[in-house]
Design a protein around this motif. Sequence first.
Motif, short mmCIF file in Angstrom:
data_model
loop_
_atom_site.label_atom_id
_atom_site.label_comp_id
_atom_site.label_asym_id
_atom_site.label_seq_id
_atom_site.Cartn_x
_atom_site.Cartn_y
_atom_site.Cartn_z
N GLN A 45 0.84 -1.21 0.00
CA GLN A 45 0.00 0.00 0.00
C GLN A 45 0.87 1.26 0.00
OE1 GLN A 45 -3.18 0.43 -0.37
NE2 GLN A 45 -4.01 -1.60 -0.02
N LEU A 46 1.94 1.25 0.78
CA LEU A 46 2.85 2.39 0.85
C LEU A 46 3.53 2.63 -0.50
CD1 LEU A 46 4.42 4.59 2.43
CD2 LEU A 46 6.07 2.81 3.00
N LEU A 47 4.00 1.56 -1.11
CA LEU A 47 4.65 1.68 -2.42
C LEU A 47 3.67 2.14 -3.49
CD1 LEU A 47 6.96 -1.45 -2.23
CD2 LEU A 47 7.68 0.95 -2.20
N GLU A 53 2.32 9.20 -6.22
CA GLU A 53 2.80 10.55 -5.87
C GLU A 53 4.08 10.91 -6.61
OE1 GLU A 53 3.15 10.60 -1.64
OE2 GLU A 53 1.00 10.37 -1.33
N GLY A 54 4.45 10.13 -7.62
CA GLY A 54 5.62 10.49 -8.42
C GLY A 54 6.69 9.43 -8.52
N GLY A 55 6.54 8.32 -7.85
CA GLY A 55 7.49 7.23 -7.98
C GLY A 55 7.95 6.69 -6.64
N ILE A 56 8.55 5.51 -6.69
CA ILE A 56 9.06 4.87 -5.49
C ILE A 56 10.31 5.62 -5.03
CG2 ILE A 56 10.08 2.76 -4.56
CD1 ILE A 56 8.16 1.22 -6.39
N ASN A 63 15.78 10.29 -4.81
CA ASN A 63 15.15 10.23 -6.13
C ASN A 63 13.93 9.32 -6.10
OD1 ASN A 63 17.14 11.89 -7.26
ND2 ASN A 63 18.44 10.13 -7.73
N ARG A 64 13.02 9.58 -7.03
CA ARG A 64 11.84 8.73 -7.20
C ARG A 64 11.94 8.00 -8.52
NH1 ARG A 64 7.44 9.41 -3.83
NH2 ARG A 64 7.65 11.09 -2.35
N TYR A 65 11.47 6.75 -8.53
CA TYR A 65 11.57 5.91 -9.72
C TYR A 65 10.25 5.22 -10.00
CZ TYR A 65 16.55 6.48 -8.84
OH TYR A 65 17.79 7.02 -8.63
N ASP A 66 9.98 4.99 -11.31
CA ASP A 66 8.81 4.20 -11.67
C ASP A 66 9.10 2.74 -11.30
OD1 ASP A 66 10.30 2.95 -13.74
OD2 ASP A 66 9.63 4.41 -15.22
N ILE A 67 8.09 1.91 -11.43
CA ILE A 67 8.22 0.50 -11.01
C ILE A 67 9.39 -0.19 -11.71
CG2 ILE A 67 7.10 -1.78 -11.14
CD1 ILE A 67 5.83 -0.35 -8.98
N ASN A 68 9.50 -0.03 -13.00
CA ASN A 68 10.55 -0.70 -13.76
C ASN A 68 11.94 -0.26 -13.29
OD1 ASN A 68 10.93 -2.67 -15.75
ND2 ASN A 68 11.44 -1.12 -17.28
N ALA A 69 12.14 1.03 -13.12
CA ALA A 69 13.43 1.54 -12.65
C ALA A 69 13.70 1.09 -11.21
CB ALA A 69 13.48 3.06 -12.76
N ASN A 91 -7.61 -0.82 -9.19
CA ASN A 91 -8.16 0.49 -8.83
C ASN A 91 -8.19 1.45 -10.01
OD1 ASN A 91 -8.75 0.33 -5.90
ND2 ASN A 91 -6.61 -0.25 -5.80
N GLY A 92 -8.35 0.91 -11.21
CA GLY A 92 -8.59 1.76 -12.35
C GLY A 92 -7.48 1.87 -13.37
N GLY A 93 -6.32 1.32 -13.11
CA GLY A 93 -5.25 1.34 -14.09
C GLY A 93 -3.89 1.54 -13.47
N ILE A 94 -2.87 1.26 -14.26
CA ILE A 94 -1.48 1.43 -13.83
C ILE A 94 -1.17 2.92 -13.85
CG2 ILE A 94 0.92 0.86 -14.35
CD1 ILE A 94 -0.89 -1.58 -13.63
N VAL A 95 -0.61 3.43 -12.78
CA VAL A 95 -0.31 4.86 -12.69
C VAL A 95 1.07 5.12 -13.30
CG1 VAL A 95 0.07 6.81 -11.14
CG2 VAL A 95 -1.73 5.15 -10.65
N ASP A 96 1.09 6.01 -14.29
CA ASP A 96 2.35 6.47 -14.86
C ASP A 96 2.92 7.47 -13.87
OD1 ASP A 96 4.38 7.84 -16.23
OD2 ASP A 96 3.36 7.66 -18.15
N ALA A 97 4.05 7.13 -13.25
CA ALA A 97 4.63 7.96 -12.20
C ALA A 97 4.98 9.36 -12.68
CB ALA A 97 5.86 7.28 -11.61
N GLN A 98 5.34 9.51 -13.95
CA GLN A 98 5.73 10.83 -14.48
C GLN A 98 4.53 11.74 -14.72
OE1 GLN A 98 8.13 9.94 -17.91
NE2 GLN A 98 9.98 9.66 -16.66
N THR A 99 3.44 11.18 -15.22
CA THR A 99 2.29 12.01 -15.56
C THR A 99 1.16 11.93 -14.54
OG1 THR A 99 1.19 10.26 -16.83
CG2 THR A 99 2.75 11.68 -18.03
#
Length: 137
Positions: A45-47, A53-56, A63-69, A91-99
């Motif tokens: 849930q935290l991740l 909110e912009g990435g892990i 720094n914040r990173y998307d799931i793949n990074a 919950n409605g779709g994969i969140v693009d961390a950048q957008t």
Amino acid sequence: PKQMTELTETAELTGKLNTDVESTGEQFLSERARPDTLERENAVQLLRAQVEEGGILDVTSGNRYDINAALEKGLVDEEIAVDVLALQFQNGGIVDAQTGTKITLREAVGSSLITRHIALQVMEKLHILSGFYDVNT
């Protein structure tokens, strides 16, 4: 009758084991796993919130990173990444961390947000993979 006997024996054994646990203070693996399961659910849930909110967050660099990074950097393991993505998908779709927009699994793969392998694992976890599929499409 045989099943009933087995159930009765299991119930008696369980009662005995519970009594033994109370008297000796020992815990069984299933009992010890409950707190770990809660910790894992809380971590997922935290991740998920971090991704939205912009990435892990990498606490060492800030720094914040998307799931793949985050996977590539070793911030999360594959199983956690799949759990986070599955929760997002539900919950409605994969969140693009950048957008911050929600996208489909196909779009996430197309934009290199996640790999095909991870997308398939998410689909398997959610039991939405049915029939035959071509891993090259």
